[in-house]
Design a protein around this motif. Sequence first.
Motif, PDB file in Angstrom:
ATOM      1  N   SER A 310       7.432  -0.429   1.972  1.00  0.00           N
ATOM      2  CA  SER A 310       5.979  -0.665   1.996  1.00  0.00           C
ATOM      3  C   SER A 310       5.602  -1.722   0.963  1.00  0.00           C
ATOM      4  O   SER A 310       6.244  -1.848  -0.089  1.00  0.00           O
ATOM      5  CB  SER A 310       5.217   0.635   1.715  1.00  0.00           C
ATOM      6  OG  SER A 310       5.415   1.577   2.752  1.00  0.00           O
ATOM      7  N   ALA A 311       4.545  -2.469   1.252  1.00  0.00           N
ATOM      8  CA  ALA A 311       4.111  -3.556   0.367  1.00  0.00           C
ATOM      9  C   ALA A 311       2.661  -3.352  -0.045  1.00  0.00           C
ATOM     10  O   ALA A 311       1.902  -2.614   0.592  1.00  0.00           O
ATOM     11  CB  ALA A 311       4.265  -4.899   1.078  1.00  0.00           C
ATOM     12  N   SER A 312       2.302  -4.017  -1.128  1.00  0.00           N
ATOM     13  CA  SER A 312       0.908  -3.960  -1.588  1.00  0.00           C
ATOM     14  C   SER A 312      -0.030  -4.476  -0.501  1.00  0.00           C
ATOM     15  O   SER A 312       0.264  -5.457   0.187  1.00  0.00           O
ATOM     16  CB  SER A 312       0.738  -4.807  -2.847  1.00  0.00           C
ATOM     17  OG  SER A 312       1.321  -4.182  -3.961  1.00  0.00           O
ATOM     18  N   GLY A 313      -1.180  -3.790  -0.376  1.00  0.00           N
ATOM     19  CA  GLY A 313      -2.191  -4.204   0.594  1.00  0.00           C
ATOM     20  C   GLY A 313      -2.113  -3.490   1.915  1.00  0.00           C
ATOM     21  O   GLY A 313      -3.041  -3.571   2.730  1.00  0.00           O
ATOM     22  N   GLU A 314      -0.960  -2.814   2.170  1.00  0.00           N
ATOM     23  CA  GLU A 314      -0.863  -2.066   3.414  1.00  0.00           C
ATOM     24  C   GLU A 314      -1.859  -0.901   3.402  1.00  0.00           C
ATOM     25  O   GLU A 314      -2.201  -0.354   2.351  1.00  0.00           O
ATOM     26  CB  GLU A 314       0.560  -1.554   3.628  1.00  0.00           C
ATOM     27  CG  GLU A 314       1.556  -2.669   3.928  1.00  0.00           C
ATOM     28  CD  GLU A 314       2.936  -2.124   4.276  1.00  0.00           C
ATOM     29  OE1 GLU A 314       3.068  -0.893   4.443  1.00  0.00           O
ATOM     30  OE2 GLU A 314       3.880  -2.936   4.367  1.00  0.00           O
ATOM     31  N   LYS A 315      -2.317  -0.535   4.594  1.00  0.00           N
ATOM     32  CA  LYS A 315      -3.419   0.411   4.712  1.00  0.00           C
ATOM     33  C   LYS A 315      -3.046   1.554   5.652  1.00  0.00           C
ATOM     34  O   LYS A 315      -2.459   1.345   6.702  1.00  0.00           O
ATOM     35  CB  LYS A 315      -4.656  -0.326   5.229  1.00  0.00           C
ATOM     36  CG  LYS A 315      -5.919   0.496   5.295  1.00  0.00           C
ATOM     37  CD  LYS A 315      -7.039  -0.300   5.974  1.00  0.00           C
ATOM     38  CE  LYS A 315      -7.345  -1.584   5.244  1.00  0.00           C
ATOM     39  NZ  LYS A 315      -8.484  -2.310   5.896  1.00  0.00           N
ATOM     40  N   GLN A 316      -3.431   2.758   5.266  1.00  0.00           N
ATOM     41  CA  GLN A 316      -3.295   3.925   6.131  1.00  0.00           C
ATOM     42  C   GLN A 316      -4.668   4.583   6.298  1.00  0.00           C
ATOM     43  O   GLN A 316      -5.450   4.637   5.341  1.00  0.00           O
ATOM     44  CB  GLN A 316      -2.308   4.944   5.546  1.00  0.00           C
ATOM     45  CG  GLN A 316      -0.855   4.507   5.559  1.00  0.00           C
ATOM     46  CD  GLN A 316       0.082   5.653   5.202  1.00  0.00           C
ATOM     47  OE1 GLN A 316      -0.213   6.810   5.503  1.00  0.00           O
ATOM     48  NE2 GLN A 316       1.205   5.329   4.563  1.00  0.00           N
ATOM     49  N   TYR A 335      -9.569   5.397   3.984  1.00  0.00           N
ATOM     50  CA  TYR A 335      -8.507   4.391   4.084  1.00  0.00           C
ATOM     51  C   TYR A 335      -7.746   4.331   2.757  1.00  0.00           C
ATOM     52  O   TYR A 335      -8.345   4.126   1.688  1.00  0.00           O
ATOM     53  CB  TYR A 335      -9.092   3.023   4.424  1.00  0.00           C
ATOM     54  CG  TYR A 335      -9.610   2.947   5.846  1.00  0.00           C
ATOM     55  CD1 TYR A 335      -8.775   2.527   6.872  1.00  0.00           C
ATOM     56  CD2 TYR A 335     -10.916   3.315   6.144  1.00  0.00           C
ATOM     57  CE1 TYR A 335      -9.244   2.463   8.182  1.00  0.00           C
ATOM     58  CE2 TYR A 335     -11.391   3.256   7.448  1.00  0.00           C
ATOM     59  CZ  TYR A 335     -10.554   2.834   8.456  1.00  0.00           C
ATOM     60  OH  TYR A 335     -11.004   2.782   9.757  1.00  0.00           O
ATOM     61  N   ILE A 337      -5.215   2.396   0.472  1.00  0.00           N
ATOM     62  CA  ILE A 337      -4.697   1.052   0.233  1.00  0.00           C
ATOM     63  C   ILE A 337      -3.533   1.153  -0.754  1.00  0.00           C
ATOM     64  O   ILE A 337      -3.688   1.660  -1.873  1.00  0.00           O
ATOM     65  CB  ILE A 337      -5.779   0.123  -0.343  1.00  0.00           C
ATOM     66  CG1 ILE A 337      -7.074   0.219   0.477  1.00  0.00           C
ATOM     67  CG2 ILE A 337      -5.265  -1.310  -0.406  1.00  0.00           C
ATOM     68  CD1 ILE A 337      -6.921  -0.203   1.907  1.00  0.00           C
ATOM     69  N   LYS A 339      -0.721  -0.077  -3.406  1.00  0.00           N
ATOM     70  CA  LYS A 339      -0.611  -1.112  -4.439  1.00  0.00           C
ATOM     71  C   LYS A 339       0.673  -0.876  -5.231  1.00  0.00           C
ATOM     72  O   LYS A 339       0.796   0.127  -5.947  1.00  0.00           O
ATOM     73  CB  LYS A 339      -1.826  -1.076  -5.374  1.00  0.00           C
ATOM     74  CG  LYS A 339      -1.801  -2.172  -6.426  1.00  0.00           C
ATOM     75  CD  LYS A 339      -3.047  -2.124  -7.298  1.00  0.00           C
ATOM     76  CE  LYS A 339      -3.028  -3.237  -8.327  1.00  0.00           C
ATOM     77  NZ  LYS A 339      -4.245  -3.194  -9.196  1.00  0.00           N
TER      78      LYS A 339
END
Length: 377
Positions: A310-316, A335, A337, A339
């Motif tokens: 997983s990378a920074s900025g990905e959203k669930q 949501y 986010i 980091k």
Amino acid sequence: MNKKDYYEVLGVSKDASEAEIKSAFRKLAKKYHPDVSKEPNAAEKFKEAQEAYAVLSDKDKRNKYDQFGHAAFDQNAGFGGGFSGFEDFDPSDILRDIFGSGFGFGAGSSFFTGSSRTKSKRPTKGPNLNVVFEMSFEEAAFGTETTITLNIDDKCSECDGHGGTGIKTCSNCGGSGYVKEQQRSILGSFITQRTCSVCGGTGEVYTNTCSSCHGTGKKKVKKNIIVKVPAGVDTGDHLRVAGKGPAGENGGPNGDVYIEIKVKDHPLFKREDNNLFVTVPLTITEAALGCKKEVPTLDGNVIINIAPGSASGEKQRIKGKGLKSPSRRGTGDLYVILKVITPTKLDRRQKKLLEDLSKTNLKTNEFDLFDSYVRKG
């Protein structure tokens, strides 16, 4: 003191037509009449414009003014033309045309000063009151009930808002609500019209004035009102509490209280409409290897799965964990986010592990593409 040129007063040229002169005076009268104007020195400016119009609207007076100037109307100037000044000037028609018949212009009354309006005897609703209510983020999310204290003019309980007992017609103004005084001058008949100081413009007084409110019908009181704030309100929203504001006039209903909502910021959650956003920090190993992460919501924690890589900025999105709508049209989402936090302080063992890790090939196609353009440099 030298008088201002009449043409300059009206803002017209010396060859202006009668229609242009009348139009110019109409504009100035509408702007400076003391009954409608709030500008400083309005009364003086109105009299100046009226005097100019009295001369320039009359053919004979205008001819004399063009020939002799202001001296034509100076009774001591020796012209002896029999011109008596402005007493015969009556601008009633044009002023009535501008302001309507409600101003009471009549023959021989060339100027009114003061207000001809009297207080209405009809019941009128009290003024509305605006109050700012600052609340916490959680209170806005779930709704709350609060008590707001107001200091307002409310209906006097002793006289039930009437101001006294035994209503009778005011003898000072004869029930009109105002008093007039007439004076004559070079500009004609001046009528001063003022609100009656005895009845305050109502035209009525009481035989027995209420000692509690001194005849006003109102008293300054401290009033507590209970306000129910629905869940999901946001900064800038307004709530109306009907009939809890200041007292009306002449038995009219109380005004309303408008509550302006101001919601404090939350240290963790950010809001957009009814959706919430929370930033979840990850270590580089959690992001690389994946993990389960406990995430706070407004009504308890939930567990989410963090995928490997997983990378920074990905959203669930966590459905239904946002805010309720005040209009009851559903609930927003939460949501998450991601980091990834890069460590800035490492002990010897951590540094050695990272150095060993750096010797392995962790590069992806993205690194290869980037490095190829660097080599082309």
